[in-house]
Design a protein around this motif. Structure first.
Motif, PDB file in Angstrom:
ATOM      1  N   ASN A   1     -11.578   6.554   4.756  1.00  0.00           N
ATOM      2  CA  ASN A   1     -10.175   6.950   4.744  1.00  0.00           C
ATOM      3  C   ASN A   1      -9.663   7.352   6.130  1.00  0.00           C
ATOM      4  N   ASN A   2      -9.941   6.541   7.150  1.00  0.00           N
ATOM      5  CA  ASN A   2      -9.311   6.768   8.445  1.00  0.00           C
ATOM      6  C   ASN A   2      -8.295   5.667   8.688  1.00  0.00           C
ATOM      7  N   ASN A   3      -7.535   5.800   9.771  1.00  0.00           N
ATOM      8  CA  ASN A   3      -6.389   4.932   9.983  1.00  0.00           C
ATOM      9  C   ASN A   3      -6.749   3.530  10.470  1.00  0.00           C
ATOM     10  N   THR A   4      -8.003   3.289  10.838  1.00  0.00           N
ATOM     11  CA  THR A   4      -8.360   1.998  11.402  1.00  0.00           C
ATOM     12  C   THR A   4      -9.309   1.192  10.523  1.00  0.00           C
ATOM     13  N   ALA A   5      -9.907   1.816   9.523  1.00  0.00           N
ATOM     14  CA  ALA A   5     -10.886   1.114   8.696  1.00  0.00           C
ATOM     15  C   ALA A   5     -10.213   0.026   7.879  1.00  0.00           C
ATOM     16  N   THR A   6     -10.913  -1.084   7.726  1.00  0.00           N
ATOM     17  CA  THR A   6     -10.429  -2.150   6.855  1.00  0.00           C
ATOM     18  C   THR A   6     -10.913  -1.881   5.443  1.00  0.00           C
ATOM     19  N   LEU A   7      -9.984  -1.878   4.505  1.00  0.00           N
ATOM     20  CA  LEU A   7     -10.275  -1.631   3.100  1.00  0.00           C
ATOM     21  C   LEU A   7     -10.055  -2.905   2.302  1.00  0.00           C
ATOM     22  N   THR A   8     -10.816  -3.071   1.247  1.00  0.00           N
ATOM     23  CA  THR A   8     -10.645  -4.186   0.322  1.00  0.00           C
ATOM     24  C   THR A   8     -10.304  -3.602  -1.041  1.00  0.00           C
ATOM     25  N   VAL A   9      -9.132  -3.944  -1.552  1.00  0.00           N
ATOM     26  CA  VAL A   9      -8.622  -3.313  -2.768  1.00  0.00           C
ATOM     27  C   VAL A   9      -8.267  -4.369  -3.815  1.00  0.00           C
ATOM     28  N   LEU A  10      -8.676  -4.114  -5.039  1.00  0.00           N
ATOM     29  CA  LEU A  10      -8.256  -4.916  -6.192  1.00  0.00           C
ATOM     30  C   LEU A  10      -6.951  -4.343  -6.717  1.00  0.00           C
ATOM     31  N   GLY A  11      -5.937  -5.194  -6.857  1.00  0.00           N
ATOM     32  CA  GLY A  11      -4.652  -4.768  -7.399  1.00  0.00           C
ATOM     33  C   GLY A  11      -4.402  -5.384  -8.763  1.00  0.00           C
ATOM     34  N   ILE A  12      -3.743  -4.619  -9.645  1.00  0.00           N
ATOM     35  CA  ILE A  12      -3.424  -5.080 -11.005  1.00  0.00           C
ATOM     36  C   ILE A  12      -1.959  -4.777 -11.281  1.00  0.00           C
ATOM     37  N   GLU A  13      -1.230  -5.774 -11.802  1.00  0.00           N
ATOM     38  CA  GLU A  13       0.200  -5.629 -12.091  1.00  0.00           C
ATOM     39  C   GLU A  13       0.512  -6.162 -13.489  1.00  0.00           C
ATOM     40  N   THR A  14       1.062  -5.306 -14.350  1.00  0.00           N
ATOM     41  CA  THR A  14       1.413  -5.707 -15.727  1.00  0.00           C
ATOM     42  C   THR A  14       2.693  -5.012 -16.196  1.00  0.00           C
ATOM     43  N   SER A  15       3.640  -4.781 -15.296  1.00  0.00           N
ATOM     44  CA  SER A  15       4.795  -3.963 -15.660  1.00  0.00           C
ATOM     45  C   SER A  15       5.824  -4.680 -16.516  1.00  0.00           C
ATOM     46  N   CYS A  16       5.811  -6.026 -16.508  1.00  0.00           N
ATOM     47  CA  CYS A  16       6.792  -6.761 -17.310  1.00  0.00           C
ATOM     48  C   CYS A  16       6.125  -7.958 -17.977  1.00  0.00           C
ATOM     49  N   ASP A  17       6.465  -9.168 -17.548  1.00  0.00           N
ATOM     50  CA  ASP A  17       5.939 -10.350 -18.234  1.00  0.00           C
ATOM     51  C   ASP A  17       5.085 -11.239 -17.335  1.00  0.00           C
ATOM     52  N   GLU A  18       4.594 -10.697 -16.233  1.00  0.00           N
ATOM     53  CA  GLU A  18       3.580 -11.380 -15.429  1.00  0.00           C
ATOM     54  C   GLU A  18       2.291 -10.581 -15.482  1.00  0.00           C
ATOM     55  N   THR A  19       1.202 -11.262 -15.787  1.00  0.00           N
ATOM     56  CA  THR A  19      -0.116 -10.639 -15.745  1.00  0.00           C
ATOM     57  C   THR A  19      -0.743 -11.055 -14.423  1.00  0.00           C
ATOM     58  N   ALA A  20      -1.065 -10.082 -13.554  1.00  0.00           N
ATOM     59  CA  ALA A  20      -1.469 -10.432 -12.207  1.00  0.00           C
ATOM     60  C   ALA A  20      -2.606  -9.556 -11.699  1.00  0.00           C
ATOM     61  N   ALA A  21      -3.452 -10.167 -10.880  1.00  0.00           N
ATOM     62  CA  ALA A  21      -4.520  -9.453 -10.187  1.00  0.00           C
ATOM     63  C   ALA A  21      -4.676 -10.074  -8.804  1.00  0.00           C
ATOM     64  N   ALA A  22      -5.067  -9.274  -7.828  1.00  0.00           N
ATOM     65  CA  ALA A  22      -5.197  -9.755  -6.454  1.00  0.00           C
ATOM     66  C   ALA A  22      -6.206  -8.903  -5.713  1.00  0.00           C
ATOM     67  N   VAL A  23      -6.767  -9.492  -4.670  1.00  0.00           N
ATOM     68  CA  VAL A  23      -7.643  -8.762  -3.768  1.00  0.00           C
ATOM     69  C   VAL A  23      -7.069  -8.900  -2.367  1.00  0.00           C
ATOM     70  N   VAL A  24      -6.847  -7.754  -1.713  1.00  0.00           N
ATOM     71  CA  VAL A  24      -6.204  -7.720  -0.404  1.00  0.00           C
ATOM     72  C   VAL A  24      -7.015  -6.829   0.523  1.00  0.00           C
ATOM     73  N   THR A  25      -7.078  -7.203   1.798  1.00  0.00           N
ATOM     74  CA  THR A  25      -7.732  -6.372   2.795  1.00  0.00           C
ATOM     75  C   THR A  25      -6.709  -5.868   3.807  1.00  0.00           C
ATOM     76  N   GLY A  26      -6.999  -4.748   4.429  1.00  0.00           N
ATOM     77  CA  GLY A  26      -6.128  -4.178   5.444  1.00  0.00           C
ATOM     78  C   GLY A  26      -6.587  -2.774   5.773  1.00  0.00           C
ATOM     79  N   PRO A  27      -5.914  -2.071   6.689  1.00  0.00           N
ATOM     80  CA  PRO A  27      -4.604  -2.420   7.236  1.00  0.00           C
ATOM     81  C   PRO A  27      -4.635  -3.308   8.472  1.00  0.00           C
ATOM     82  N   GLY A  28      -5.701  -3.177   9.288  1.00  0.00           N
ATOM     83  CA  GLY A  28      -5.695  -3.928  10.536  1.00  0.00           C
ATOM     84  C   GLY A  28      -5.769  -5.423  10.332  1.00  0.00           C
ATOM     85  N   ASP A  29      -6.750  -5.864   9.572  1.00  0.00           N
ATOM     86  CA  ASP A  29      -6.941  -7.287   9.290  1.00  0.00           C
ATOM     87  C   ASP A  29      -6.327  -7.587   7.929  1.00  0.00           C
ATOM     88  N   ARG A  30      -5.021  -7.827   7.905  1.00  0.00           N
ATOM     89  CA  ARG A  30      -4.294  -7.977   6.646  1.00  0.00           C
ATOM     90  C   ARG A  30      -4.499  -9.380   6.086  1.00  0.00           C
TER      91      ARG A  30
END
Length: 368
Positions: A7-36
């Motif tokens: 949890n520092n400002n320069t580390a690259t994190l890999t996060v699984l995201g999930i979105e189901t707020s309406c009528d799209e079922t979605a999942a994604a994997v994103v890295t960042g913040p530096g190497d987006r």
């Protein structure tokens, strides 16, 4: 509270995201913040399930999320080439939205976080939209956001992660909702927005003069219910209406919406410059309505007239998606502490708590 190891400002994190707020079922994997990087962004639309009803049916949406979400998450992980050891945290929409769908996605995220011993980040769906331009364009704070979708139409001043000021909103229908209702009124298929735009291209925009609601009043609030009513009145006078009349009405409706947004955008940019005179004026547009070419061109012209920069993320990231949720999770994780298992999903969750009561409140919480 749980915190991620990196949890520092320069580390690259890999996060699984999930979105189901309406009528799209979605999942994604994103890295960042530096190497987006968006390693995967899987979305399954439910249009076929809802077309027969002319709109999204909440119970059908929730059941569809239950049936497909596990598979969508698995596809996102496989496309990203990740296993659970590669994931630093799980981020999921915790609201606002159709509560049945929100519950499905967020409780799934809780289960994954607990089973895999990962931090959990509950994301405000609107914050996902607000921060997308930082993923795609590395945009600096502050900037102005126009969120135009089926459920939301707002001008937001984005000062930082968790620091938002709502400058204006619709007092009735959201723009996407108005497009869908107009399409239904004119006998066009669901989803209405693309069909209204298609018909408008064939229409005579000068045949009907529809109102530009609230433009005679100060401020940045908008209204679209009266515009829809005015269109209905014109259509009733001419019944039965032929295809050309439908096209002409669509053209007039779309032009009215474009004019309202362009005028309000110029005012919003002027207010932005007053509040932040040393910052570059930037207007970011997000939400499904941003796919409409006439609206997009009118907003670009408004930005150019105000000597402002216009930013529109790719359409795959303007509509509801999980990459924006994963990225918002990364932004949140950079601040240190994250959420615990006590966080609850919610149908209403204003991004700007200072204006939470603008449109009233009820048992479900303040309206967005």
């Amino acid at each position: 509270m749980t915190s991620v190891k990196k949890n520092n400002n320069t580390a690259t994190l890999t996060v699984l995201g999930i979105e189901t707020s309406c009528d799209e079922t979605a999942a994604a994997v994103v890295t960042g913040p530096g190497d987006r990087k968006i390693l995967s962004n899987t979305i399954r639309s439910q249009i076929d399930e809802h077309t027969a009803f002319g709109g999204v049916v909440p119970e059908i949406a929730a059941r569809a999320h239950i049936n497909i979400l596990d598979r969508i998450i698995d596809e996102a992980m496989q496309q990203a080439g990740c296993d659970w050891d590669d994931i630093d945290a799980v981020a999921a929409t915790a609201g606002p939205g159709l509560i049945g769908g929100v519950i499905v996605g967020f409780m799934t995220a809780k289960a994954i976080a607990m089973a895999a011993d990962k931090p959990l980040v509950g994301i405000n769906h609107l914050e996902g939209h607000a921060l997308t331009a930082r993923l795609t364009d590395n945009l600096e704070f502050p900037f102005l956001l126009l969120l135009v979708s089926g459920g939301h139409s707002q001008f937001l001043l984005v000062r930082g992660v968790g620091d938002y000021e709502r400058l204006g909103t619709t007092i009735d229908d959201a723009i996407g909702e108005a497009f869908d209702k107009t399409a239904k009124l004119l006998g066009l298929p669901y989803p209405g927005g693309p069909h209204v735009e298609k018909m408008a291209k064939r229409g005579d925009v000068t045949r009907f003069r529809l109102p530009r609601p609230l433009l005679d009043r100060p401020g940045l609030d908008m209204s679209f219910a009266g515009l829809k009513t005015a269109l209905r009145t014109q259509a009733k006078k001419l019944e039965p209406i032929d295809d050309q009349t439908v096209a002409d009405l669509c053209a007039a409706f779309q032009r009215s919406v474009s004019d309202v947004l362009a005028t309000r955008t110029k005012s919003a940019l002027a207010l932005f410059s007053e509040k932040h005179p040393d910052a570059e004026p930037v207007i970011v547009v997000a939400g499904g309505v941003a796919a409409n070419q006439e609206i997009r061109e009118s907003l670009l012209s408004a930005a150019q007239a105000s000597n402002a920069r216009f930013v529109a993320p790719p359409m795959s990231l303007c509509t509801d998606n999980a990459a924006m949720i994963a990225w918002a999770g990364i932004e949140r994780l950079q601040l240190g502490p994250v959420d615990d298992m006590a966080l609850s999903p919610r149908p209403r969750w204003p991004l700007d708590s200072a204006n939470a009561g603008v449109l009233g409140a009820g048992k479900k919480g303040a309206k967005v």
